[in-house]
Design a protein around this motif. Sequence first.
Motif, mmCIF file in Angstrom:
data_model
loop_
_atom_site.group_PDB
_atom_site.id
_atom_site.type_symbol
_atom_site.label_atom_id
_atom_site.label_comp_id
_atom_site.label_asym_id
_atom_site.label_seq_id
_atom_site.Cartn_x
_atom_site.Cartn_y
_atom_site.Cartn_z
ATOM 1 N N ASP A 1 0.812 -1.224 0.000
ATOM 2 C CA ASP A 1 0.000 0.000 0.000
ATOM 3 C C ASP A 1 0.845 1.273 0.000
ATOM 4 N N GLY A 2 2.137 1.154 -0.318
ATOM 5 C CA GLY A 2 3.007 2.330 -0.356
ATOM 6 C C GLY A 2 3.539 2.750 0.992
ATOM 7 N N ALA A 3 3.348 1.931 2.025
ATOM 8 C CA ALA A 3 3.819 2.266 3.369
ATOM 9 C C ALA A 3 5.224 1.716 3.589
ATOM 10 N N GLU A 4 6.061 2.526 4.252
ATOM 11 C CA GLU A 4 7.433 2.134 4.555
ATOM 12 C C GLU A 4 7.798 2.520 5.980
ATOM 13 N N LEU A 5 8.710 1.742 6.528
ATOM 14 C CA LEU A 5 9.313 2.035 7.827
ATOM 15 C C LEU A 5 10.742 2.474 7.559
ATOM 16 N N ARG A 6 11.101 3.651 8.097
ATOM 17 C CA ARG A 6 12.448 4.197 7.907
ATOM 18 C C ARG A 6 12.945 4.779 9.224
ATOM 19 N N PRO A 7 14.266 4.809 9.418
ATOM 20 C CA PRO A 7 14.792 5.489 10.605
ATOM 21 C C PRO A 7 14.390 6.964 10.583
ATOM 22 N N LEU A 8 14.049 7.493 11.737
ATOM 23 C CA LEU A 8 13.818 8.937 11.882
ATOM 24 C C LEU A 8 15.101 9.512 12.462
ATOM 25 N N GLU A 9 15.710 10.423 11.752
ATOM 26 C CA GLU A 9 17.004 10.967 12.147
ATOM 27 C C GLU A 9 16.917 12.480 12.291
ATOM 28 N N PRO A 10 17.911 13.106 12.945
ATOM 29 C CA PRO A 10 17.842 14.552 13.174
ATOM 30 C C PRO A 10 17.570 15.379 11.923
ATOM 31 N N TRP A 11 18.019 14.941 10.770
ATOM 32 C CA TRP A 11 17.779 15.711 9.544
ATOM 33 C C TRP A 11 16.315 15.671 9.111
ATOM 34 N N HIS A 12 15.494 14.835 9.770
ATOM 35 C CA HIS A 12 14.051 14.798 9.503
ATOM 36 C C HIS A 12 13.268 15.776 10.398
ATOM 37 N N ALA A 13 13.938 16.641 11.120
ATOM 38 C CA ALA A 13 13.279 17.494 12.118
ATOM 39 C C ALA A 13 12.125 18.307 11.542
ATOM 40 N N ALA A 14 12.311 18.929 10.400
ATOM 41 C CA ALA A 14 11.236 19.745 9.815
ATOM 42 C C ALA A 14 10.057 18.864 9.407
ATOM 43 N N GLU A 15 10.361 17.698 8.842
ATOM 44 C CA GLU A 15 9.302 16.780 8.422
ATOM 45 C C GLU A 15 8.529 16.248 9.631
ATOM 46 N N LEU A 16 9.240 15.941 10.711
ATOM 47 C CA LEU A 16 8.576 15.488 11.931
ATOM 48 C C LEU A 16 7.671 16.582 12.493
#
Length: 187
Positions: free
Chosen positions: A9-24
């Motif tokens: 269904d297009g779903a993925e699990l990925r590490p959340l890292e500091p560079w994802h701060a804006a997206e989080l």
Amino acid sequence: MFARSLGDDGAELRPLEPWHAAELLTHIDRGRDFVGRFVGLPDAVTDLASSRAFLTAYAEKAATDTGRVYGIWLDDTLVGGVLFRTMDLGQGTAEAGCWLEPSAVGRGLVTRATRLLIDWAVRERGIHRVEWRAAAANTASIAVARRLGMRRDGVLRAQHLHRGDRLDIEVWSLLATEWEAAQAGRP
């Protein structure tokens, strides 16, 4: 970087890292009220600096093998996450948790993502006991614990202060032997 598919269904699990701060931060803003009913993450992630600090703390936990955080992406949009809030490899214990924004509810994303996390923890990191804590009123989270094959250990009455209210916290757990036996029976 790695991504693990959570299905077709297009779903993925990925590490959340500091560079994802804006997206989080953008993700939390979309689901702030919904996620914040039982989880403190929206109170901790309020701006870009606090989002970066949250992710940096988990990067440090990953570096010291004491915790992990992963994002759930649906069609390349961050919609939730799963984590090991704590990991104690010496004791062989870990506490898992999750959050999800309203647009992603009802798709089984948290259950599928947590299955991957538990499997990794048990098979690769030697975790013996995975614990799940949820507010007694958080029926969705408790349903995930049940779907994962966890057993209810008990209730910590008025244990957690959340936004001025004392919440009863249910403790659920799964042992490595139970996990292995359940996985042996899965197709």
